[in-house]
Design a protein around this motif. Sequence first.
Motif, short mmCIF file in Angstrom:
data_model
loop_
_atom_site.label_atom_id
_atom_site.label_comp_id
_atom_site.label_asym_id
_atom_site.label_seq_id
_atom_site.Cartn_x
_atom_site.Cartn_y
_atom_site.Cartn_z
N VAL A 1 -74.85 -4.97 64.90
CA VAL A 1 -73.69 -5.73 64.46
C VAL A 1 -72.59 -4.73 64.11
CG1 VAL A 1 -72.78 -7.28 62.69
CG2 VAL A 1 -75.10 -7.59 63.55
N GLY A 2 -71.38 -5.04 64.47
CA GLY A 2 -70.26 -4.16 64.17
C GLY A 2 -68.96 -4.93 64.22
N ALA A 3 -67.90 -4.25 63.93
CA ALA A 3 -66.57 -4.85 63.95
C ALA A 3 -65.72 -4.11 64.96
CB ALA A 3 -65.93 -4.77 62.57
N THR A 4 -64.86 -4.84 65.63
CA THR A 4 -63.95 -4.24 66.59
C THR A 4 -62.71 -5.12 66.69
OG1 THR A 4 -63.77 -3.32 68.82
CG2 THR A 4 -65.01 -5.37 68.61
N PHE A 5 -61.90 -4.92 67.69
CA PHE A 5 -60.67 -5.69 67.84
C PHE A 5 -60.58 -6.26 69.24
CE2 PHE A 5 -59.65 -1.76 69.85
CZ PHE A 5 -58.81 -2.12 70.88
N PHE A 6 -59.74 -7.28 69.39
CA PHE A 6 -59.36 -7.75 70.72
C PHE A 6 -58.00 -8.42 70.61
CE2 PHE A 6 -61.44 -11.45 68.96
CZ PHE A 6 -60.70 -12.53 69.44
N SER A 7 -57.30 -8.43 71.72
CA SER A 7 -55.99 -9.09 71.81
C SER A 7 -56.03 -10.07 72.97
CB SER A 7 -54.88 -8.07 72.06
OG SER A 7 -54.81 -7.15 71.01
N VAL A 8 -55.37 -11.19 72.79
CA VAL A 8 -55.29 -12.21 73.82
C VAL A 8 -53.86 -12.25 74.33
CG1 VAL A 8 -55.56 -14.69 74.28
CG2 VAL A 8 -57.12 -13.53 72.70
N GLY A 9 -53.72 -12.30 75.64
CA GLY A 9 -52.40 -12.35 76.26
C GLY A 9 -51.81 -13.74 76.23
N PRO A 10 -50.57 -13.89 76.67
CA PRO A 10 -49.89 -15.20 76.68
C PRO A 10 -50.64 -16.25 77.51
CG PRO A 10 -48.37 -13.44 77.33
CD PRO A 10 -49.72 -12.84 77.19
N GLY B 1 -53.80 -16.67 77.41
CA GLY B 1 -55.01 -17.05 76.70
C GLY B 1 -56.23 -16.24 77.08
N LYS B 2 -56.07 -15.28 77.99
CA LYS B 2 -57.19 -14.44 78.43
C LYS B 2 -57.19 -13.12 77.67
CE LYS B 2 -57.40 -16.41 83.03
NZ LYS B 2 -57.35 -16.16 84.47
N LEU B 3 -58.36 -12.49 77.63
CA LEU B 3 -58.51 -11.21 76.95
C LEU B 3 -57.55 -10.19 77.56
CD1 LEU B 3 -60.36 -9.73 74.84
CD2 LEU B 3 -61.67 -8.95 76.81
N ALA B 4 -56.70 -9.59 76.71
CA ALA B 4 -55.73 -8.59 77.18
C ALA B 4 -56.24 -7.17 76.95
CB ALA B 4 -54.38 -8.79 76.49
#
Length: 106
Positions: free
Chosen positions: A1-10, A12-15
């Motif tokens: 288990v860990g923590a990370t980041f993600f961003s979603v584009g306009p 709605g898909k993973l950017a």
Amino acid sequence: VGATFFSVGPDGKLASAGWTTEGGATIRSVKIVATAGPIPNDMIVIAKSLPVAVRSPIQRWLLELDERARALFGDVIHSRELRVPSLEHFRPLRAMMASGRARGIH
């Protein structure tokens, strides 16, 4: 288990994400079990006790990265640009911290 980041584009898909390359290729398999909403990005902090003559050039360099530095920061923190945050930028983090404290997490 860990923590990370993600961003979603306009769309709605993973950017971008902590488990992908800058080009979007998956580095490792990840199963998302929970999300926490927006949080402030990584920070680089310069101590106010550092003399202005030393602190100012460092701050200027960080805010005006050349292409080589942009590539380095892209590899290290998945960002090619640094900005001075507003106080509002930290509101979600303060809310998460207050929620944790209310549940006895210190």
